[in-house]
Design an enzyme around this catalytic site. Structure first.
Site, short mmCIF file in Angstrom:
data_model
loop_
_atom_site.label_atom_id
_atom_site.label_comp_id
_atom_site.label_asym_id
_atom_site.label_seq_id
_atom_site.Cartn_x
_atom_site.Cartn_y
_atom_site.Cartn_z
N ASN A 1 -1.20 1.98 5.64
CA ASN A 1 -0.28 1.01 5.06
C ASN A 1 0.28 0.19 6.21
O ASN A 1 0.86 0.75 7.13
CB ASN A 1 0.85 1.75 4.32
CG ASN A 1 2.00 0.83 3.96
OD1 ASN A 1 1.82 -0.38 3.81
ND2 ASN A 1 3.19 1.38 3.81
N GLY A 2 0.09 -1.14 6.16
CA GLY A 2 0.59 -2.00 7.23
C GLY A 2 -0.44 -3.05 7.56
O GLY A 2 -1.36 -3.30 6.78
N ARG B 1 4.90 0.39 -6.00
CA ARG B 1 4.86 -0.43 -4.79
C ARG B 1 3.96 -1.64 -4.95
O ARG B 1 4.05 -2.58 -4.17
CB ARG B 1 4.36 0.42 -3.61
CG ARG B 1 5.26 1.60 -3.31
CD ARG B 1 4.62 2.54 -2.34
NE ARG B 1 4.48 1.97 -1.01
CZ ARG B 1 5.45 1.91 -0.11
NH1 ARG B 1 6.62 2.40 -0.40
NH2 ARG B 1 5.24 1.38 1.07
N GLU C 1 8.61 -13.83 -12.11
CA GLU C 1 7.83 -12.75 -11.50
C GLU C 1 7.16 -11.85 -12.53
O GLU C 1 6.11 -11.30 -12.27
CB GLU C 1 8.67 -11.95 -10.49
CG GLU C 1 9.83 -11.16 -11.04
CD GLU C 1 10.65 -10.49 -9.94
OE1 GLU C 1 10.17 -10.27 -8.83
OE2 GLU C 1 11.82 -10.17 -10.23
N TRP D 1 -2.78 -2.80 -1.51
CA TRP D 1 -2.32 -4.14 -1.87
C TRP D 1 -2.95 -5.06 -0.83
O TRP D 1 -2.59 -5.01 0.35
CB TRP D 1 -0.79 -4.18 -1.80
CG TRP D 1 -0.17 -5.43 -2.32
CD1 TRP D 1 0.17 -5.71 -3.61
CD2 TRP D 1 0.24 -6.57 -1.55
NE1 TRP D 1 0.75 -6.95 -3.70
CE2 TRP D 1 0.80 -7.50 -2.46
CE3 TRP D 1 0.17 -6.92 -0.20
CZ2 TRP D 1 1.29 -8.74 -2.06
CZ3 TRP D 1 0.67 -8.15 0.20
CH2 TRP D 1 1.22 -9.04 -0.73
N LYS E 1 6.66 -3.81 -4.69
CA LYS E 1 8.07 -3.42 -4.70
C LYS E 1 8.63 -3.37 -3.28
O LYS E 1 9.73 -3.80 -3.02
CB LYS E 1 8.18 -2.04 -5.34
CG LYS E 1 9.59 -1.48 -5.40
CD LYS E 1 10.33 -2.10 -6.55
CE LYS E 1 11.76 -1.64 -6.65
NZ LYS E 1 12.56 -2.66 -7.37
N CYS F 1 0.82 -1.21 0.00
CA CYS F 1 0.00 0.00 0.00
C CYS F 1 0.85 1.27 0.00
O CYS F 1 1.94 1.30 0.56
CB CYS F 1 -0.86 0.05 1.25
SG CYS F 1 -1.83 -1.42 1.49
N GLU G 1 18.43 -16.02 -9.37
CA GLU G 1 17.94 -14.71 -9.75
C GLU G 1 17.36 -14.73 -11.17
O GLU G 1 16.33 -14.11 -11.43
CB GLU G 1 19.08 -13.68 -9.63
CG GLU G 1 18.72 -12.27 -10.03
CD GLU G 1 17.60 -11.62 -9.20
OE1 GLU G 1 17.18 -12.21 -8.18
OE2 GLU G 1 17.14 -10.53 -9.58
N HIS H 1 18.10 -35.72 -8.24
CA HIS H 1 17.40 -36.14 -7.02
C HIS H 1 15.93 -35.79 -7.07
O HIS H 1 15.27 -35.72 -6.03
CB HIS H 1 18.08 -35.55 -5.79
CG HIS H 1 19.48 -36.03 -5.62
ND1 HIS H 1 19.77 -37.33 -5.27
CD2 HIS H 1 20.67 -35.42 -5.85
CE1 HIS H 1 21.09 -37.48 -5.23
NE2 HIS H 1 21.65 -36.33 -5.60
N LYS I 1 13.59 -13.61 -12.00
CA LYS I 1 13.28 -12.54 -12.96
C LYS I 1 12.24 -13.02 -13.96
O LYS I 1 11.30 -12.31 -14.28
CB LYS I 1 14.54 -12.09 -13.74
CG LYS I 1 15.46 -11.17 -13.02
CD LYS I 1 14.98 -9.77 -12.85
CE LYS I 1 14.23 -9.49 -11.61
NZ LYS I 1 14.73 -9.59 -10.31
C1 G6P Z 1 10.15 -7.51 -3.30
C2 G6P Z 1 10.70 -6.93 -4.58
C3 G6P Z 1 12.04 -7.58 -4.92
C4 G6P Z 1 13.01 -7.40 -3.77
C5 G6P Z 1 12.42 -7.90 -2.45
C6 G6P Z 1 13.26 -7.44 -1.28
O1 G6P Z 1 9.83 -8.85 -3.46
O2 G6P Z 1 9.79 -7.15 -5.64
O3 G6P Z 1 12.56 -7.00 -6.09
O4 G6P Z 1 14.18 -8.10 -4.05
O5 G6P Z 1 11.11 -7.37 -2.24
O6 G6P Z 1 13.16 -6.05 -1.20
P1 G6P Z 1 14.24 -5.08 -0.62
O7 G6P Z 1 13.67 -3.72 -0.79
O8 G6P Z 1 14.41 -5.46 0.83
O9 G6P Z 1 15.51 -5.28 -1.39
#
Ligand code: G6P
Length: 611
Positions: free
Chosen positions: A101-102, A27, A491, A75, A606, A2, A484, A507, A488
């Site tokens: 937000n929270g 966000r 997501e 959110w 985000k 949020c 990673e 395995h 990528k």
């Molecule tokens: C979310 C974002 C990711 C990020 C992760 C950790 O999942 O979409 O891109 O790696 O949070 O966020 P931070 O701000 O702690 O790096």
């Protein structure tokens, strides 16, 4: 997660709220709303879906006249995404409106008590209890807003950044926070609250970072801060010196592509200030050589992609500096009662500096008395403020939900630390340090070279954009890169994808390989070539199509992969910084090809400010 904004001033509030919310879109959200005081009533408009739906509904804010208001992008946590669950929420007689937000953890208890007192709930959200609780205490405290906010805060458990307006105090916006981000912008002829700086940059560069349990009271010409006892607090504003354009697309189709292309610069910006006359100087680390030599262990704690950089760093710190490293997901670390003995350094890595689990992990480490270091991108964020020391990554504002440039900067920040530790602990000689530095400083140009060659990846992405399952495999650092690369892709493309340590395939996961399954094999660690190739042979013999990311001139790969993309030669510890580039581009172009919302993938946020 949020986002909240609030405005009080001379201008019409609604267009400013809409603009502010648009800067918080990154966000992640599923619905949006605003409350504006029109001189008599507080009007609320809220709706499911993107901000443009709210803009259309309110004719870009024109149907909501008034100069005081609060806005929200939601959110969903408690209650599905819906119009009724969207914020703001009213109290019973619509004289108070709240955005939040929270998460209010004890909302169930509070709701039962409020219902027993005759309050009716319209939504399934935890936030609505705040609106009713405020109503209850506002009356009980003889309509004293500050006192009622303090009362509410003393009753709720969990995390919150709140924006509040009262119909009978139409000249004020109130705000308070605990463990969710909140800033106050000091404008000309108007003041603002927001979850993050980009939301206010159009109006001001002078910003206050609000600490836990601080209450802000904003009017058109004044900002006053209080503690929960109602005492006035003196706070200093910070001047934000980065530009609003840094948070705009600048001609690129998506923020993600822009941010991918910014990597040569941001990686250089993160390295350069820390290298001087052939030495690594990390002043902000604040550790003497004796303290570095006395280190017994490092714990790296983070979430998401930041965690993946930690997985890489384990190989780098252990290989180069011979310091034992444990890497944890912050959500696991905080509940596993970790053994944190003297001589331990806990490194918390976070782009936003606000990730709830990472922040909780940092607090746990601090409570155990060990040294903590934040590697953080957002200046002044909670982790940056609370860690004993902070090393900033200079990635600038990152808007796309899927991180790219912050990830790359986190990697090089950790290489610098590992090299520093290795040298001080005499695990590498002056000559080795000099050679590592040469390789490190070449990385930005090498990334640039990879980016100038994107067409091949784009074509490959088009061809495989219909894949249903993709597997990423690698060993050692190549496994970390695979984690990673796979994240990528999944997501932003919604293709099922898994990263596997190549040696572990047999395995279980190999049973999922069938004719035509795409396997991305990362092969950059020379001493492991033969081992990974034997795994590639195993999957190809079961019908897999193999796309390999490997070092320039690795002829061993030529007969073992269907497609190959080469990365420039570098030190074995730094290959992640190069191999990740084609994988970021692959994820990006697959998502574009599938016509998806690249920068705002479904269900993701985000800045994950709830646990
Ligand atoms: C979310 C974002 C990711 C990020 C992760 C950790 O999942 O979409 O891109 O790696 O949070 O966020 P931070 O701000 O702690 O790096």
């Amino acid at each position: 997660m949020c986002g909240i904004v609030g405005y009080v001033g001379r201008e019409q509030a609604a267009p400013i709220l809409l603009d502010g919310l648009s800067k918080l879109e990154y966000r992640g959200y599923d619905s949006a709303g605003m409350a504006v005081y029109d001189g008599q009533h507080i009007n609320i408009q809220k709706t499911m879906g993107r901000l443009k739906v709210l803009s259309e509904l309110t004719h870009d804010g024109a149907t909501m006249p008034g100069c005081v208001g609060i806005g929200h992008t939601r959110w969903a946590t408690h209650g599905e995404p819906s119009d009724v669950n969207a914020h703001p929420h009213y109290n019973e007689d619509q004289s108070i409106a709240v955005v939040h937000n929270g998460i209010i953890e004890n909302y169930g208890d509070l709701k039962t008590k409020l219902e027993a007192r005759g309050y009716h709930f319209l939504s399934a959200t935890d936030t609505e209890v705040i609106a009713h609780l405020l109503d209850y205490y506002y009356k009980k405290c003889q309509y004293n807003a500050l006192a009622s906010i303090s009362k509410v805060v003393s009753r709720v458990e969990g995390s919150y950044a709140l924006g509040i307006i009262f119909v009978d105090q139409p000249e004020y916006v109130y705000s308070v926070r605990k463990d969710s981000p909140l800033i106050v912008g000091h404008g000309q002829g108007g003041n603002l609250i927001a979850s993050d700086v980009p939301a206010v940059l159009k109006y001001t560069r002078d910003v206050y970072f609000i600490e836990n349990d601080e209450v802000a009271m904003l009017s058109q010409d004044n900002i006053q801060f209080y503690n929960l006892d109602g005492e006035i607090l003196e706070k200093e504003s910070k001047h934000i010196d980065w530009d609003i354009h840094a948070a705009e697309k600048g001609g690129y189709e998506h923020f993600m592509l822009k941010e991918i292309y910014e990597q040569p610069k941001t990686v250089r910006d993160t390295i350069t200030p820390r290298v001087s006359n052939g030495e690594i100087v990390i002043e902000e680390l604040g550790m003497t050589d004796e303290e570095i030599r006395a280190l017994k262990k490092i714990h790296i704690v983070a979430c998401g992609s930041a965690y993946h950089t930690g997985v890489t760093s384990k190989y780098v710190f252990e290989g180069m500096a011979r310091i034992p490293v444990e890497v944890d997901l912050a959500s696991e670390f905080r509940y596993r009662n970790p053994i944190l003995e003297e001589g331990t350094l806990v490194i918390v890595i976070s782009q936003s500096g606000e990730t709830a689990d990472s922040l909780a992990a940092l607090r746990l480490a601090k409570s155990r008395g060990v040294k903590t270091l934040g590697i953080v991108n957002v200046v002044g964020s909670s982790i940056a403020r609370e860690a004993d020391k902070v090393m900033y990554t200079w990635a600038g504002p990152e808007i796309s939900v899927a991180t790219t440039k912050a990830y790359s900067c986190q990697l090089v920040a950790q290489y610098l630390l590992a090299m520093k530790f290795a040298h001080v602990r005499r695990q590498i000689t002056d000559t080795e340090l000099a050679s590592y530095l040469v390789d490190l400083e070449k990385l930005p140009n090498q990334i640039e070279r990879l980016l100038s060659n994107k067409e091949k990846i784009q074509k490959f992405a088009n061809r495989y954009s219909g894949a249903e399952n993709v597997f990423f495999i690698g060993r050692g650092i190549d496994y970390a890169i695979s984690l990673e690369g796979s994240l990528k892709l999944k997501e932003i493309s919604y293709i099922h994808s898994e990263a596997y340590a190549a040696g572990e395939l047999k395995h279980g996961t190999i049973s999922l390989i069938e004719e035509g399954t795409l396997v991305v094999a990362v092969v950059t660690q020379e001493e492991l070539y033969a081992k990974t190739i034997s795994n590639i042979v195993e999957v190809r013999s079961r019908g897999a199509v193999v796309f390999s990311v490997t070092n320039d001139n690795n002829q061993a790969m030529e007969s073992n992969a269907d497609y190959i993309t080469y990365i420039p030669r570098t030190n074995k510890y730094f290959t992640n910084s190069l191999a990740i580039i084609p994988l970021q581009l692959f994820g990006y172009y697959v998502s574009v090809c599938r016509g998806l919302d690249v920068d705002k993938p479904r269900n993701l946020a985000k800045s994950v400010t709830v646990e």
